[in-house]
Design an enzyme around this catalytic site. Structure first.
Site, PDB file in Angstrom:
ATOM      1  N   HIS A  22     -10.766   3.055  -1.442  1.00 26.88           N
ATOM      2  CA  HIS A  22     -11.124   2.755  -0.137  1.00 26.88           C
ATOM      3  C   HIS A  22     -11.821   1.478  -0.218  1.00 26.88           C
ATOM      4  O   HIS A  22     -12.695   1.128   0.278  1.00 26.88           O
ATOM      5  CB  HIS A  22     -11.714   3.876   0.549  1.00 26.88           C
TER       6      HIS A  22
ATOM      7  N   HIS B 293       0.968  -1.136   0.025  1.00 24.30           N
ATOM      8  CA  HIS B 293       0.056   0.037   0.137  1.00 24.30           C
ATOM      9  C   HIS B 293       0.900   1.267   0.106  1.00 24.30           C
ATOM     10  O   HIS B 293       0.663   2.309  -0.571  1.00 24.30           O
ATOM     11  CB  HIS B 293      -1.042  -0.111   1.150  1.00 24.30           C
TER      12      HIS B 293
END
Ligand SMILES: Nc1ncnc2c1ncn2[C@@H]1O[C@H](COP(=O)(O)OP(=O)(O)O)[C@@H](O)[C@H]1O
Ligand SMILES: [Mg+2]
Lengths: 235, 732, 101, 101
Positions: free
Chosen positions: B88, B42
């Site tokens: 998200h 990430h």
């Protein structure tokens, strides 16, 4: 005309009201912050839309206790013009300056769209430049616009001509289909008994420029201007 | 240190060795936790970095490309636009409201961190089949969350897209984009500059929420601690707005020299990245961090992802003034440390040094991997799928009606009317068109904004799908008359360690990069979201492109509506189409298969230029890009938007099914008044773009003729009902 | 006396009672509660400096028809878990009480 | 024994206790409760046909520091009336319970 736009923590239509008054209509306007205790030199106070204190607990419930509200109440009691738009309307009902309450839209969703409003009363300072029955196309954008008042209060309001606007269709018919939030008897805007304090869920400040799709909101500000002029002449 | 310690934190043995070398000793557990979050996929982009290098990231307008919180592009007149898109997905899969809301809050901070006033939100969503109640719950919650945050902070949500496919059932995609503007000189970067400057924390207190994506050293893990660390945070849009206003005021007054928001990896990321970018070090005292809970351990403070926090680098002489700015909103600041020489991030806790690591190593020292890539078996098989076997519909009218009510195509008003798209009184064109138009009061110009991606097409052909995503997003800007000036992208894929997935990724990025070069448009930022799979089933590869364009005069724009009776209707652009990957195939044959129509990027570029000329010269009244559902759906949408009918004659060379339902890039329907006919013909001839006359705007039905016979007739009412009422029915 | 399968429905009908359930749903302690913070601050502004740890949650009241209070409780527990709360960020607790047939 | 004014503050400090107050705020019965209706429908969809009369309100929990439970209750009542509920559309009820010093 000298206006003040109140900025509460979480207000977000303050700049739109300011822009309309200043850039579009060329009126004098200033911001007043939530913690100011005095309001001087002013003809009109606007409580703008937004999410004061996040609308946490209840829309307008916390903002109503801001220090500036004492000055607003004082100004209103002295007959000053106070207009609450959307969240500002909610703050005014919470503060008891306007009767009734605004709660969750009956479909439970936030709703942003252009709706139609019918002018129910053109004797108020907020509608005097319009004709009774005129239809305005103005955006709404809210989640808690469902107006409620108990039957006795409603009856009194009707009697006193306190209902300024109702939701209608493009032809002016008052119907359930034209009601965007379940509001009691399609009420979109009201004023107090004296007529100097008003609240409305739709956003006239968003309907002030052709580029944005409608200029129907201007009549409300022109009315205010006209009524102040009239007052000045009478005085 | 015990081997399990780093393995459980998701670091490989080799990565651990690298860390030991870079630090010059074995890291302690707190430090190891910092590495673990920063070297995660990430934050470090270790599987994607090499591929992302393919993107063109510079150009005459580019002020800041990838590498900062958001990209910055010059708008002229001394102004700049700042934008970025971010995913998200995983939080939204378990708590759709808060997952989506915090996604919006996160991308908002990325924009105002740089000094820009946010002016618009966009979003791109993917969900499973709406038959499934859980999917409906996710969809409803995500839409509510996007509105919940965006409406409250008072930034309009002006555009987006939503698609449905069973591959997204358990792994929905929630990508949020934010766009801001600022005077060019106001740009602030996320740099810890100026030795001796203070490191200041603003916003929410730090809690134990969101310490996730990371496994913990076994001795600290227990059921109880799991309980204590929910993987989803709760957003506070009210605080988010105050923080935005205060930060922007501080930047405008020149009170800060560096600003960084808190995103993934919390304090660790903010400290090490700002120091790394500036080539400085930072010394902090963790006891000064305002905590929401008692007894938080140093690694918890350092990796918490509590929302609504900002880091600012401040000259000590300006602290008082900065405090006054935040005090206006009753926000307090915490001085937690200072900028030091030497490039190290040092943290103390209860007077002891608990962290002492090189910023460069934590923030920039992770390895880059070039994973194995292999063409998946399905690719050739699906490409060879015989499309000639697709039966034409018995009734073209019914077929179009069905398509109009297919969730992928039907009006998404049910979702976007839950977003405040008119706040800030600048939305000239909101959701529902090809691109949104947001005026800039300060310069008199306007931004055009669109977000596009097509997982189905990218699945069938990742390379072409990548090109098409860029082409479509920029084409949509041209449909409102704007010049595309930059894009941001969100790359949603499965597990990159699987060679087939990585192949999809590489091909898509290659296609996107090639389209960007051909169309001369820079990528100034973006986000990669891997591991979008549940139980081994990956989503379709879904690159999403957010595009930003500049419109010199917001009065000279265009929408999709057939609004004037008697106007001529033409198809401008390419004629090659295919039923491969089409909505017709998906809706009526329940298949995702076939070869896509080719895309010619040179042609696309010429088309886009022509379109802009037609609009700015005010020669055309409407322009609508042909995408899902092909010509028939685009015609119906233009009719519905303008509340008028149209009469259309197909040509005889191609089968009606292909003409009406085939899909392909570089095609636009335009309408204009007959008096402009000659000019429109002349301009398209001189750009060598085919212009095909289809018919005219008239009546209150869409009538389509082939060979003189009416093969389709739908009244406006029927089309509206099909198009507009689906979601209210399904989501009741 | 246990009813036979055949007349189970009728038996239930006759023998079921109404229970009033009250469910409180709150955010987990470790999760930020922005509403709680805002209300606490507002209470302070109103002069209630002695108020602290404010949490704002949901309160749901419903009537459940069931054979006995245990069955009612099991169902309410289930409803709370499946619909009324999201266990990822929320906790719930409930009471069930006979309403009188 | 009553404290003198001078040492009232100190006396209070020593003698005050913590109380946990739980406040439930619901819409008045005459006000239509759209959330309650929605939850009731959702419960039916999940198969709970035995659930009815669903009302959705707010639940607020807070700690109050006070001399005794009566003082605490008076204050909580006041808070509920002034801030936590809107008497035009809502009713409230509350409990106060000692938390232990
Ligand atoms: N797909 C991509 N295309 C272009 N730039 C990318 C892409 N993915 C990430 N980036 C860039 O890499 C940097 C790091 O991204 P990210 O970790 O998401 O930033 P942040 O955590 O600040 O939001 C950013 O500048 C971002 O724009
Ligand atoms: Mg960032």
């Amino acid at each position: 005309m000298k206006s003040k736009v109140i900025v509460f923590p979480g207000s977000n239509c303050d700049l739109d009201a300011y822009h309309l008054l200043k850039d579009v209509l060329n009126y004098r306007v200033e911001y007043i912050y939530f913690n100011q205790k005095k309001i001087n030199n002013c003809d009109l106070i606007i409580l703008p839309g937004g999410f004061t204190y996040g609308d946490y607990l209840r829309s307008g419930a916390i903002a109503r206790f801001s220090p500036v509200m004492d000055a607003v109440i004082d100004f209103a009691e002295r007959g000053g013009l106070v207009l609450g738009i959307c969240n500002g309307f909610q703050v005014l009902t919470e503060a008891g300056l306007l009767p009734g309450a605004l709660y969750r839209n009956n479909h439970l969703h936030f709703r942003c769209e252009k709706i139609y409003l019918r002018i129910e009363n053109n004797s108020s300072p907020y509608t005097m430049a319009a004709r009774k029955g005129d239809i305005l196309k103005i955006p709404v954008a809210h989640g808690d616009g469902n107006y409620y008042a108990d039957p006795r209060t409603l009856e009194k309001m009707e009697r006193n001509n306190q209902i300024l606007f109702r939701y209608c269709d493009s032809e002016g018919n008052i119907s359930n289909e034209a009601n965007p939030n379940g509001s009691l008897s399609n009420i979109a805007g009201i004023c107090n008994k004296k007529g100097n304090v008003a609240g409305m869920m739709p956003h006239p400040e968003r309907a002030g420029e052709t580029l944005l799709g409608s200029t129907d909101g201007l009549v409300i500000f022109r009315s205010i201007f006209k009524s102040l002029e009239k007052g000045r002449i009478e005085r | 240190m015990n081997k399990n310690a780093w393995r459980e934190l998701g670091l490989s043995d080799k990565e651990y060795q690298m860390i030991v070398e870079q630090v010059g000793r074995e890291p302690n557990l707190t430090e190891l936790n910092m590495y673990s979050v920063m070297w995660s996929e990430h934050c470090s982009y270790k599987h994607s970095r090499t591929s992302l290098n393919l993107f063109p990231t510079s150009g005459p307008r580019v002020i800041q490309g990838p590498g900062e919180n958001a990209g910055v592009v010059d708008l002229g007149d001394g102004w700049a636009v700042v934008f970025k898109i971010e995913s998200h997905n995983h939080p939204s899969a378990i708590e759709p409201y808060q997952g989506a809301a915090t996604g919006v809050g996160g991308i908002l901070r990325d924009i105002f961190t740089m000094g820009a006033q946010p002016v618009a939100f966009l979003n791109s969503l993917r969900f499973g089949d709406l038959e499934d109640p859980r999917v409906r719950y996710l969809f409803d919650g995500a839409v509510a969350g996007i509105g919940g945050y965006g409406n409250c902070v008072g930034i309009p949500t002006v555009a987006g897209e939503i698609y449905f496919d069973p591959c997204y059932s358990n792994n929905p995609l929630v990508n949020a984009m934010c766009v801001g503007v600022m005077p060019k000189h106001r740009l602030v970067l996320g740099k810890a500059c100026g030795i001796g400057n203070l490191v200041v924390l603003a916003g929410a207190q730090t809690g134990r929420d969101g310490i996730h994506g990371v496994t913990f050293a076994s001795e600290e893990l227990s059921n109880e601690s799991e309980e204590k660390r929910p993987a989803v945070q709760v957003g506070d849009p009210f605080l988010g707005k105050l923080l935005m206003d205060a930060t922007l005021e501080a930047i405008e007054k020149g009170l800060v020299c560096g600003v960084q928001d808190f995103g993934g990896a919390g304090l660790t990321c903010a400290l090490t990245e700002t120091a790394y970018r500036a080539g400085t070090g930072i010394e902090v005292d963790l006891d000064q961090v305002p905590l929401r809970e008692q007894g938080m351990k140093p690694y918890e403070i350092l990796t918490s992802e509590s929302q609504e926090r900002m880091l600012m680098i401040v000259d000590p002489g300006k602290l008082k003034e900065l405090e006054a700015v935040f005090q206006r909103w009753e926000l307090s600041l915490a001085v937690i440390g200072k900028v030091i020489e030497g490039g190290k991030v040092i943290a103390r806790y209860r007077k002891e040094v608990v962290v002492d690591v090189p910023a460069e190593s934590v923030a920039g020292g992770s390895p880059a991997y070039e994973p194995e890539s292999r063409e998946p078996g399905y690719y050739k098989i699906l490409a060879q799928h015989d499309l000639s076997l697709i039966p034409p519909p018995d009734d073209y009218g019914k077929a179009l009606q069905g398509l109009l009510s297919a969730p992928d195509i039907a009006s998404k008003e049910w979702a976007w009317r839950r977003y405040d798209y008119s706040v800030r009184t600048s939305t000239v064109q909101g959701p529902g068109g090809d691109a949104a138009v947001v005026r800039l009061r300060e310069t008199g110009k306007a931004l055009a904004l669109a977000v596009d991606g097509n997982g189905t097409l990218t699945y069938l052909d990742p390379y072409a799908g990548g090109m098409m995503a860029v082409a479509e997003a920029t084409r949509n800007l041209c449909c409102v008359g704007a010049e595309p000036i930059g894009i941001t992208d969100c790359l949603n894929f499965g597990n990159p360690e699987k060679p087939e997935i990585f192949w999809q990724f590489k091909q898509a990025v290659k296609g996107m990069a090639e389209a960007c070069r051909a169309l001369d448009i820079p990528v100034v930022g973006g986000n990669v979201s891997f591991y979008n799979e549940v139980e081994g089933e990956a989503i379709y590869p879904t690159p999403v492109v957010g595009a930003v364009g500049l419109l010199d005069n917001p009065e000279k724009t265009c929408n999709i509506a057939f609004s004037r009776v008697g106007d001529l209707v033409c198809l401008l652009g390419a004629s090659n189409v295919s039923l491969g990957g089409s909505q017709y195939l998906k809706t009526y044959c329940h298949q995702v298969a076939g070869r896509l129509a080719d895309i010619d990027l040179e042609f696309e570029k010429k088309l886009q230029v022509l379109l802009r000329i037609l609009i700015t010269e005010e020669l055309i009244v409407s322009a609508h890009d042909l995408s899902d559902g092909g010509l028939s759906v685009a015609l119906a949408e233009s009719c519905i938007a303008g509340n008028s009918g149209a009469e259309i004659e197909l040509n005889n060379q191609v089968s009606p099914i292909l003409q009406l339902f085939g899909e392909g890039p570089s095609r636009i329907i335009i309408s204009f008044k007959p008096g402009n006919k000659d000019k429109v013909i002349k301009l398209s001839e001189s750009s060598s773009i085919p212009l095909l006359f289809l018919g005219e705007v008239c009546g209150d039905a869409l009538i389509i003729k082939s060979d003189g016979d009416i093969i389709l007739k739908l009244s406006l009412g029927t089309m509206k009902e099909a198009y507009e009422e689906v979601f209210s029915c399904i989501m009741r | 006396m246990k009813p036979t399968a055949r007349c189970l429905a009728a038996w239930k009908e006759e023998n079921s009672l109404y229970y009033i359930a009250k469910v409180e749903v709150t955010l987990k302690k470790v999760v930020l509660d922005p509403q709680g913070v805002a209300v606490e601050n507002a209470l302070k502004v109103l002069g209630y400096n002695n108020a602290s740890k404010v949490r704002v949650g949901k309160y749901i009241e419903l009537t459940v028809e069931a054979e006995d209070s245990k069955t009612a409780a099991i169902q309410v527990e289930e409803m709370s878990r499946r619909l009324l709360s999201n266990p990822v960020i929320e906790d719930f607790c409930y009471t069930v009480q006979e309403a009188g047939g």
